[in-house]
Design an enzyme around this catalytic site. Structure first.
Site, mmCIF file in Angstrom:
data_model
loop_
_atom_site.group_PDB
_atom_site.id
_atom_site.type_symbol
_atom_site.label_atom_id
_atom_site.label_comp_id
_atom_site.label_asym_id
_atom_site.label_seq_id
_atom_site.Cartn_x
_atom_site.Cartn_y
_atom_site.Cartn_z
ATOM 1 N N PHE A 16 19.639 -17.826 -42.846
ATOM 2 C CA PHE A 16 19.462 -18.337 -42.027
ATOM 3 C C PHE A 16 20.103 -19.661 -42.280
ATOM 4 C CE2 PHE A 16 17.178 -14.917 -39.957
ATOM 5 C CZ PHE A 16 17.844 -14.060 -39.357
ATOM 6 N N HIS A 46 13.432 -9.530 -20.524
ATOM 7 C CA HIS A 46 13.350 -8.083 -20.589
ATOM 8 C C HIS A 46 12.778 -7.551 -19.231
ATOM 9 C CE1 HIS A 46 9.144 -7.709 -21.963
ATOM 10 N NE2 HIS A 46 9.318 -6.972 -21.976
ATOM 11 N N HIS A 49 6.878 -13.865 -17.769
ATOM 12 C CA HIS A 49 6.847 -13.247 -17.215
ATOM 13 C C HIS A 49 6.476 -13.450 -15.711
ATOM 14 C CE1 HIS A 49 9.021 -11.013 -20.857
ATOM 15 N NE2 HIS A 49 7.431 -11.031 -21.063
ATOM 16 N N LYS A 57 -4.675 -8.616 -23.089
ATOM 17 C CA LYS A 57 -3.807 -7.923 -23.707
ATOM 18 C C LYS A 57 -5.632 -6.733 -24.487
ATOM 19 C CE LYS A 57 -0.663 -10.071 -25.495
ATOM 20 N NZ LYS A 57 0.482 -9.442 -25.862
ATOM 21 N N LYS A 84 -1.809 0.025 -19.829
ATOM 22 C CA LYS A 84 -0.908 -0.970 -19.727
ATOM 23 C C LYS A 84 -0.268 -0.592 -18.184
ATOM 24 C CE LYS A 84 4.266 -1.739 -21.010
ATOM 25 N NZ LYS A 84 4.796 -0.791 -22.378
#
Length: 478
Positions: A87, A172, A234, A334, A339
């Site tokens: 990179f 996402h 999010h 967490k 979940k």
């Protein structure tokens, strides 16, 4: 409606041998190919591992093994080529240039650590990007900076090579079907939009809970924490979708403008009040189903004195006509019981009820289930069958998997297709990123005195979160 599709393009994936690429990007590309959404394309993998094209295709195939589509996988793999490169080395980019077709659109996907964003963008800009600028797009993953200042620097770097409509900042969560459906549910159904305000809504609760701890990622996470890792992107994205005003038309520019207005309307929390609005937590070791799970500080030696939050609960308010006085409870963590992600909207109890003798809670609720089961649920009251006039709470459920035969099982499928088609509706703009960082950075600059509350790995989180609730409000069970 005709299936959306696109053809004649190249996608260059920097960091193609990483976990994100193997677990999310490549399987999503395969499903788009299988469903005839993409055709006549090439995937140019760029990474520091030494591969021939054949070895690279075998490496990719391991993440795609599906017996019933094996022949289709072989066809799919023919679209892949591999470029070895560093990179930071200009010769690597000169070599990459030889593989590009200047007559086709090229999408550059940065599936790398943010530390490489600068070198990659600068090399693209310096050596060949300007020659085909109008035919290029760039997609990058969070984090989009680590503060308001660094977010602005990243945006300046991106603007030095790309225009805003060529930049796709992926989150996402915005590709999940339930999240996308918030927009339709609100503005496509008059019975809900008319009660979507402080006259009828008691409170809103947004939860993003993760069952796993930080296994193997603690060194990165310790410099970030839940506020920057989850709330800044999010959770504030979900909040802006729930709270936004109707755009004047269904267009990405107008949708983004309304989301930014919400983010800019978030009430700043004073340093004096911050303890009444925020609870920070950190998981400690515990037995979970007969297996001992390490606490956060036990992951590595250097974390002995860490005060980084693995859990965060907070109460925020939006200063506008629609939501004035309505608390939005946000929580993420967490190492929790399971979940679980949802948006819970609690409606106010009626000022008068005929059924005063009933013990039922007469407030209704609307729930957007994001994971593990995509769907929408309405909580209402009904008469219980029988000779007596008893009332009980019931749920009306809508399940995506039950209602539709075909779904995008992976959010990346929809998001990738949108980027290929030039639709930025489900991506975050620079204004959204900077507005969310402005709110989050303000909190980070004020909360040094908030103590960390411990919670057991596998639990619901710290019990102290009840302290920030308004009267008669509650946390949903995780």
């Amino acid at each position: 409606m005709k299936e959306r599709s696109v053809s004649n393009f190249d996608i260059v994936i920097f960091g193609v041998t990483g976990n994100l690429s193997r677990k999310k990007l490549i399987p999503s590309l395969f499903n788009l190919f299988k469903n005839k959404c993409i055709s006549n394309f090439r995937v140019i993998g760029f990474s520091r591992k030494i591969f021939t094209d054949k070895e690279f295709r075998l490496y990719i195939k391991d993440s795609l093994w599906q017996e019933e589509t094996d022949s289709l996988i072989e066809i799919f793999l023919n679209f892949f080529v591999y470029v070895f490169g560093d990179f930071n080395e200009k010769e690597s980019y000169k070599n990459l240039f030889k593989f590009l077709d200047r007559s086709r659109e090229t999408i550059y996907y940065l599936s790398t650590s943010p530390a490489f964003y600068g070198p990659i963008i600068n090399h693209l800009k310096k050596y060949f990007l300007s020659e085909k600028l109008t035919l290029s797009k760039i997609v990058l993953e969070k984090p989009f900076g680590s503060s308001l200042e660094t977010a602005k620097k990243l945006n300046s770097l991106l603007y030095s090579a790309f225009k805003e409509d060529q930049i796709y900042r992926i989150d996402h969560y915005l590709g999940k079907e339930t999240v996308q459906n918030i927009f339709t549910f609100r503005f496509g159904n008059s019975i809900f939009e008319n009660i979507w305000n402080n006259r009828y809504v008691d409170f809103v609760q947004i939860t993003v809970a993760e069952e796993l701890g930080l296994d193997g990622r603690v060194e990165y996470y310790d410099s970030v924490g839940a506020l920057k890792d989850m709330v800044q992107n999010h959770i504030l994205q979900l909040l802006s979708l729930v709270a936004m005003e109707s755009p004047i038309k269904f267009d990405s520019e107008f949708i983004h403008d309304e989301k930014v207005k919400v983010l800019k309307s978030l009430r700043k929390i004073s340093k004096e009040d911050i303890k009444n609005y925020i609870v920070k937590g950190q998981y400690i070791g515990s037995q979970v189903q007969g297996v001992f799970k390490k606490g956060y500080k036990d992951e590595t030696e250097f974390l002995g004195n860490s005060n980084t939050e693995t859990y965060l609960a907070m109460k925020v308010f939006i200063n506008n006509w629609r939501w004035s006085g309505v608390p939005f409870y946000l929580r993420t963590g967490k190492g929790l019981a399971r979940k679980f992600s949802e948006i819970y909207i609690q409606f106010k109890k009626p000022s008068f009820t005929l059924f005063n003798n009933s013990s039922v809670d007469f407030s209704n609720a609307l729930i957007f289930r994001i994971q593990p089961r995509d769907g929408i649920e309405i909580k209402f009251n009904t008469k219980k069958p029988g000779y007596n006039y008893e009332i009980q709470t019931a749920n009306m459920e809508f399940s995506y998997h039950g209602a539709f035969k075909r779904l995008f099982d992976e959010a990346y499928e929809r998001l990738l297709l949108d980027a290929f088609l030039g639709d930025g509706t489900l991506y975050a703009t620079s204004d959204e990123i900077e507005s969310s960082w402005e709110f989050v950075s303000d909190i980070a600059n004020k909360w040094a005195d908030i103590e960390i509350c411990n919670y057991f790995y596998g639990s619901e989180g710290p019990k102290e979160i009840d302290s920030i609730l308004e009267k008669d409000h509650f946390w949903r069970k995780i």
